[in-house]
Design a protein around this motif. Structure first.
Motif, PDB file in Angstrom:
ATOM      1  N   TRP A 173     101.582   9.162 102.356  1.00 30.33           N
ATOM      2  CA  TRP A 173     102.159   9.475 101.049  1.00 30.33           C
ATOM      3  C   TRP A 173     102.127  10.969 100.747  1.00 30.33           C
ATOM      4  N   ILE A 176     106.786   3.410  97.423  1.00 35.35           N
ATOM      5  CA  ILE A 176     106.386   3.028  96.067  1.00 35.35           C
ATOM      6  C   ILE A 176     106.037   1.546  96.012  1.00 35.35           C
ATOM      7  N   TRP A 215     101.585   4.305  94.855  1.00 36.86           N
ATOM      8  CA  TRP A 215     102.230   4.321  96.160  1.00 36.86           C
ATOM      9  C   TRP A 215     101.263   3.787  97.203  1.00 36.86           C
TER      10      TRP A 215
END
Length: 393
Positions: free
Chosen positions: A310, A348, A355
């Motif tokens: 992420w 997401i 996330w």
């Protein structure tokens, strides 16, 4: 661009900030919970880390400064007070690395990376509110770093010290890191913190330390042959130079540029501009056609970590938007947009909020690593959103 900023505001508020306000506030023991696992299961008795709490402080301070909503100020104030009351070592200075779920110290070492993040968070809180307590705490911790961690002989900052600021054998930031007395990662987040402090405290001494950190990156950390960041060093800045960390390359490109812009000194800015573009070019090696960026490559073994973490995607977006904004790089804007599309498609968690830690090369989410925890914080993804909202794109 107006439409993009509206989309980003919704992502920021409804997906990221809402999650931390509704699922991570610890109303029983104070502050914020230490962990939710990859399936979003709360582990209420998990230890509470300094990094997580400092990044929560920074995130909600910036959210209040930009969005002006009282609920974000309340969360930032909660984080500030918890850090001051529980994480700060009022006897020896600095901050503890971790606490138990009731707020009692578990690991009392002084990891300089963690202290830097508390400076970063306190500086942003003071910037957003004018609060003198937060500013004074940031300055106090800055002096702790300079007093105990700066090496006047070889330059740079030692990685970690004991509670009483004595040398340690194991200085690693995490188990996956090498045990170097100097690391790129700590120096990157010291300069990030010092740049944030410089916004609220125009100290000539602080400016000199920011200049020196830019010098360290240019002359010790950025590999002169490859343009990548080298990661781990000894006291004399000797390193193995065997890992390429693409997310750090692109993150450093814009953070170092931000520091030079804040200094506002033409010669330093011109020198840093060269470094910025070199780092960003090196990071391109980790880019995929879909705009996502892989994690790392080990040069000695040829092993490649293909996961799309992420934080790497967030830095990929911001770094390339920075190239577009300041260097008129149209291709960089397209890379940023493709990565944003990748994020919204794969990373997401639309069921629980926030996330996933990462997805694999086929887009399957990682449910093994935390949704929220010691290292999984609201900082990278919220900062990406703030950068998009505040930049003139």
């Amino acid at each position: 661009m107006k439409q993009l900023k509206e989309v980003i505001t919704t992502l920021l508020e409804d997906n990221i900030l809402h999650y931390w306000l509704t699922q991570m506030v610890d109303n029983k023991h104070g502050g914020f919970y230490g962990r939710r696992d990859g399936n979003n299961l709360l582990i209420p008795e998990s230890d509470k880390g300094a990094i997580l709490n400092a990044r929560i402080l920074w995130t909600f301070s910036a959210a209040y400064r930009i969005l002006k909503k009282e609920k974000y100020l309340d969360a930032a104030t909660r984080a500030k007070q918890y850090i001051i009351h529980h994480f700060v070592d009022h006897e020896y200075g600095g901050v503890y690395w971790s606490l138990d779920f009731k707020g009692r110290p578990v690991d009392e070492k002084k990891q300089i990376y963690a202290i830097a993040f508390v400076i970063y968070g306190m500086s942003e809180y003071a910037r957003a509110t004018g609060d003198t307590t937060a500013k004074e705490m940031a300055v106090r911790l800055y002096h702790d770093i300079e007093t105990y961690a700066f090496d006047k002989v070889h330059n740079g900052y030692v990685e970690a010290l004991s509670r009483t600021w004595q040398p340690m054998g194991d200085m690693r930031l995490s188990e996956k890191d090498e045990n170097g007395s100097r690391t790129m990662n700590t120096h990157l987040h010291i300069i990030e913190a010092y740049t944030g402090l410089l916004r609220i405290w125009k100290s000539e001494e602080l400016k000199e330390h920011v200049r020196n950190l830019l010098y360290i990156f240019a002359h010790h950390i950025v590999n002169p042959k490859t343009g990548h960041l080298d990661l781990f060093f000894d006291d004399q800045w000797n390193g193995q130079r065997n890992i390429k960390s693409y997310g750090h390359d692109i993150e450093a490109s814009w953070l170092l540029h931000e520091s030079a812009l804040q200094l506002n000194e033409q010669a330093m800015l011109e020198e840093t501009n060269i470094l910025v573009q070199r780092l960003a070019k090196a990071a391109i090696e980790g880019l995929n056609a879909d705009g996502s960026m892989i994690y790392e490559r080990w040069e000695t073994t040829g092993k490649v970590d293909l996961q799309r973490q992420w934080w790497v995607q967030c830095e990929n977006v911001v770094g390339h938007l920075n190239l577009y904004q300041h260097f008129n790089n149209e291709a960089a804007a397209q890379i940023a947009q493709r990565c944003l599309d990748y994020i919204t498609t794969y990373l997401i968690d639309r069921e629980h909020g926030e996330w996933y830690w990462s997805v694999d090369e086929k887009g399957h989410p990682n449910r093994t690593d935390d949704k929220a925890g010691f290292w999984k914080c609201p900082y990278h993804n919220s900062r990406m959103c703030f950068e998009i909202l505040e930049r003139e794109l």
